[in-house]
Design an enzyme around this catalytic site. Structure first.
Site, PDB file in Angstrom:
ATOM      1  N   ARG A 125      -5.714   2.806 -14.517  1.00 50.31           N
ATOM      2  CA  ARG A 125      -7.091   3.267 -14.339  1.00 50.31           C
ATOM      3  C   ARG A 125      -7.233   4.794 -14.372  1.00 50.31           C
ATOM      4  O   ARG A 125      -8.339   5.314 -14.427  1.00 50.31           O
ATOM      5  CB  ARG A 125      -7.661   2.707 -13.023  1.00 50.31           C
ATOM      6  CG  ARG A 125      -8.027   1.249 -13.119  1.00 50.31           C
ATOM      7  CD  ARG A 125      -8.342   0.652 -11.759  1.00 50.31           C
ATOM      8  NE  ARG A 125      -7.141   0.373 -10.984  1.00 50.31           N
ATOM      9  CZ  ARG A 125      -7.143  -0.041  -9.722  1.00 50.31           C
ATOM     10  NH1 ARG A 125      -8.284  -0.194  -9.073  1.00 50.31           N
ATOM     11  NH2 ARG A 125      -6.012  -0.289  -9.093  1.00 50.31           N
ATOM     12  N   GLN A 149      12.657   0.204 -11.063  1.00 50.38           N
ATOM     13  CA  GLN A 149      12.067  -1.128 -11.159  1.00 50.38           C
ATOM     14  C   GLN A 149      11.630  -1.283 -12.617  1.00 50.38           C
ATOM     15  O   GLN A 149      10.635  -0.687 -13.028  1.00 50.38           O
ATOM     16  CB  GLN A 149      10.861  -1.240 -10.211  1.00 50.38           C
ATOM     17  CG  GLN A 149      10.241  -2.624 -10.185  1.00 50.38           C
ATOM     18  CD  GLN A 149       8.878  -2.644  -9.494  1.00 50.38           C
ATOM     19  OE1 GLN A 149       8.183  -1.639  -9.439  1.00 50.38           O
ATOM     20  NE2 GLN A 149       8.498  -3.802  -8.984  1.00 50.38           N
TER      21      GLN A 149
HETATM   22  C1  UD1 Z   1      -1.973  -2.449  -2.405  1.00 48.69           C
HETATM   23  C2  UD1 Z   1      -1.866  -3.593  -1.390  1.00 48.69           C
HETATM   24  C3  UD1 Z   1      -3.198  -3.792  -0.731  1.00 48.69           C
HETATM   25  C4  UD1 Z   1      -3.643  -2.516  -0.068  1.00 48.69           C
HETATM   26  C5  UD1 Z   1      -3.639  -1.348  -1.049  1.00 48.69           C
HETATM   27  C6  UD1 Z   1      -3.819  -0.064  -0.312  1.00 48.69           C
HETATM   28  C7  UD1 Z   1      -0.209  -5.169  -2.230  1.00 48.69           C
HETATM   29  C8  UD1 Z   1       0.007  -6.447  -2.941  1.00 48.69           C
HETATM   30  N1  UD1 Z   1      -1.487  -4.804  -2.094  1.00 48.69           N
HETATM   31  O1  UD1 Z   1      -2.892  -2.841  -3.411  1.00 48.69           O
HETATM   32  O2  UD1 Z   1      -3.108  -4.828   0.248  1.00 48.69           O
HETATM   33  O3  UD1 Z   1      -4.917  -2.682   0.495  1.00 48.69           O
HETATM   34  O4  UD1 Z   1      -2.381  -1.264  -1.736  1.00 48.69           O
HETATM   35  O5  UD1 Z   1      -3.906   1.038  -1.175  1.00 48.69           O
HETATM   36  O6  UD1 Z   1       0.727  -4.555  -1.792  1.00 48.69           O
HETATM   37  N2  UD1 Z   1       3.985  -0.386  -7.216  1.00 48.69           N
HETATM   38  C9  UD1 Z   1       5.298  -0.408  -7.651  1.00 48.69           C
HETATM   39  N3  UD1 Z   1       5.744  -1.513  -8.291  1.00 48.69           N
HETATM   40  C10 UD1 Z   1       4.975  -2.586  -8.535  1.00 48.69           C
HETATM   41  C11 UD1 Z   1       3.633  -2.553  -8.087  1.00 48.69           C
HETATM   42  C12 UD1 Z   1       3.167  -1.448  -7.420  1.00 48.69           C
HETATM   43  O7  UD1 Z   1       6.047   0.535  -7.456  1.00 48.69           O
HETATM   44  O8  UD1 Z   1       5.472  -3.547  -9.124  1.00 48.69           O
HETATM   45  C13 UD1 Z   1       3.508   0.803  -6.522  1.00 48.69           C
HETATM   46  C14 UD1 Z   1       2.391   1.498  -7.256  1.00 48.69           C
HETATM   47  O9  UD1 Z   1       2.910   2.517  -8.121  1.00 48.69           O
HETATM   48  C15 UD1 Z   1       1.583   2.113  -6.123  1.00 48.69           C
HETATM   49  C16 UD1 Z   1       1.806   1.147  -4.962  1.00 48.69           C
HETATM   50  O10 UD1 Z   1       2.972   0.418  -5.292  1.00 48.69           O
HETATM   51  O11 UD1 Z   1       2.086   3.383  -5.757  1.00 48.69           O
HETATM   52  C17 UD1 Z   1       0.629   0.224  -4.740  1.00 48.69           C
HETATM   53  O12 UD1 Z   1       0.402  -0.551  -5.908  1.00 48.69           O
HETATM   54  P1  UD1 Z   1      -1.048  -0.880  -6.441  1.00 48.69           P
HETATM   55  O13 UD1 Z   1      -0.918  -1.705  -7.656  1.00 48.69           O
HETATM   56  O14 UD1 Z   1      -1.859   0.372  -6.527  1.00 48.69           O
HETATM   57  O15 UD1 Z   1      -1.572  -1.801  -5.249  1.00 48.69           O
HETATM   58  P2  UD1 Z   1      -3.076  -2.065  -4.833  1.00 48.69           P
HETATM   59  O16 UD1 Z   1      -3.682  -3.041  -5.765  1.00 48.69           O
HETATM   60  O17 UD1 Z   1      -3.758  -0.773  -4.635  1.00 48.69           O
END
Ligand code: UD1
Ligand code: CA
Length: 456
Positions: free
Chosen positions: A15, A73
């Protein structure tokens, strides 16, 4: 229990619509990830593990100054999957604090409080938001005990009405993560392995999951797009300005001051509109900063005044100096007390002695200047011969007339005097007058050319 921190930063940040990995976008001059890493370091953990994926090379390069354990990852299968990748590197009897690389401003105090709550079981940082859309919601039983987190996409209408949200930040014993993470499935709206699902599993096993709340909303704001990035930036800047005002600094407009680094101010400092401070800036007592100034890595002494539109970088301005308007002080400029650098003057690697004046339209580079010197308008130190830079030394009490070119290397001794319009290529001795310009010739009876016919 020793503390290890995992920072999740593998996501692409679709996004953001950017080539740059999301966590490298900046707030207040530092990348989102650097903010998180710096806060993490304040907790003095045994190790910091950063999970990277998208643009991992670029991310590692950008953070190369820090001692971090990088975990890759390959595929972004969810926050739970991301933490799984780090588990093999984490000591089994540590307490693990999970932070998100896109949630930059959580404070040390908030994290410490959370860590203090987790011991034998996990603890989660939550927040109550007026608009919880997009976040995971906190589910509690009739007694208020935490049951789990449901993601926005997976939530029912009723659950969406819950305003308490998951900030993403959690602390848990490594052993709990080892026990529960492998049991998390991806049977949900996004087909991802959700980290918060470990909480549900812990509760099912009879564990109590403690929660704590951040002091302010700013601390838990996540950055998913550039609108949120800007919201975080503006809110952060507003708070920094407020902090300065509480310390006794006059700020003309909190919305028009940007601090991208650290500013230390004495008493009764006054800062006008549209000022940018970068790096490390120290302002003494009674300093005035005019509108539209940019200062980067600068110290300004007591009582000094930086007038409008000045640009100052890696320089030291002494007590009671006057700079600008429209001055440019480049790296290595040192102004001793009471010196004055006026409009359209550029300096570089220049030491301007106490009370000396360089008031208009001048370039002073690679120059050692004494006290009480007066440099006339339009004077240039010719410090560069096309290959090398050369120094100019100007003694105390020297007077340089307007529009002079001082060809370096050159020394003008104390009390030396240079006539206006001179090109000075040889040293000037003490109390000598140097005039280096063609003599004036006056032609009497000179006829001005008249206008020719048939020409317009
Ligand atoms: C996540 C939480 C949500 C919370 C929100 C707060 C989960 C499933 N959901 O959602 O409950 O309210 O954050 O901001 O945890 N990332 C990785 N590897 C992955 C996926 C994500 O490193 O496979 C990292 C992303 O780079 C990011 C963070 O984890 O820094 C959060 O991931 P994102 O996809 O933004 O989660 P949200 O949908 O915001
Ligand atoms: Ca997010």
């Amino acid at each position: 229990m020793k503390l290890e921190i995992v920072i999740l930063a593998a996501g692409q940040g679709t996004r953001m619509k950017s080539n740059l990995p999301k966590v490298l976008h900046q707030v207040a001059g530092k990348s989102l990830l650097e903010h998180v890493v710096r806060t993490a370091l304040e907790l003095q953990p045994a190790a910091i593990h950063v999970v990277v994926g998208h643009g991992s090379g670029q991310v590692r390069e950008a953070l190369s100054a820090y001692e971090l354990n990088w975990v890759t990852q390959e595929q972004q299968l969810g926050t739970g999957h991301a933490v799984m990748q780090a588990l093999p590197d984490i000591s089994p009897d540590s307490l693990v604090l999970v932070l998100y690389g896109d949630v930059p401003l959580t404070s040390r105090e908030t994290l410490q409080a959370l860590v203090g709550q987790a011991g034998d079981s996990p603890a989660l940082l939550t927040a109550v938001l007026a608009d919880p859309a997009g976040y995971g919601r906190i589910l509690r039983d009739g007694n208020g005990a935490l049951l789990g987190v449901v993601e926005d996409r997976d939530a029912s209408q009723e659950q969406r009405a819950i305003c308490e949200i998951n900030t993403g930040v959690l602390a848990a014993p490594a052993r709990d993560l080892q026990a529960y993470l492998p049991r998390v499935d991806n049977d949900n709206g996004q087909g991802e392995y959700y980290l918060p699902d470990v909480l549900k599993l812990a509760v099912v096993e009879g564990k109590q999951v403690a929660t704590s709340q951040a002091e302010s909303e700013l601390e838990i704001l996540g950055v998913n797009d550039r609108v949120q990035l800007n919201q975080v930036e503006r809110e952060y800047q507003r708070r920094q300005a407020e902090q300065l005002m509480r310390q006794g600094v006059s700020v003309a407009d909190a919305a028009r001051l940007d601090i991208r680094g650290e500013v230390v101010c004495g008493e009764d400092v006054s800062i006008d509109v549209n000022v940018v401070f970068e790096g490390s800036v120290t302002l003494g007592n009674g300093v005035t900063i005019g509108p539209n100034c940019v200062l980067r890595d600068v110290t300004v002494g007591d009582g000094a005044c930086i007038h409008a539109m000045s640009h100052i970088q890696e320089a030291a301005v002494g007590n009671d100096c006057n700079v600008g308007p429209y001055a440019r002080l480049r790296p290595g400029t040192v102004l001793d007390s009471g010196a004055r650098v006026g409009n359209f003057v550029e300096t570089k690697k220049a030491n301007i002695g106490a009370g000396s004046k360089v008031n208009h339209l001048t370039y002073i580079g690679d120059c050692e200047m004494g006290e009480g010197v007066n440099i006339g308008a339009g004077t240039i130190t010719c410090n560069y011969d096309g290959v090398n830079k050369h120094p100019t030394t100007i003694g105390d009490g020297v007077f340089v007339g307007s529009n002079s070119t001082l060809v370096a290397p050159l020394t003008i001794a104390d009390g030396g005097f240079v006539g206006a319009g001179s090109t000075i290529t040889r040293g000037v001795e003490e109390n000598e007058l140097a005039v280096g310009r063609p003599r004036q010739r006056n032609i009497q009876g000179w006829q001005r050319p008249g206008k020719r016919d048939n020409e317009d």
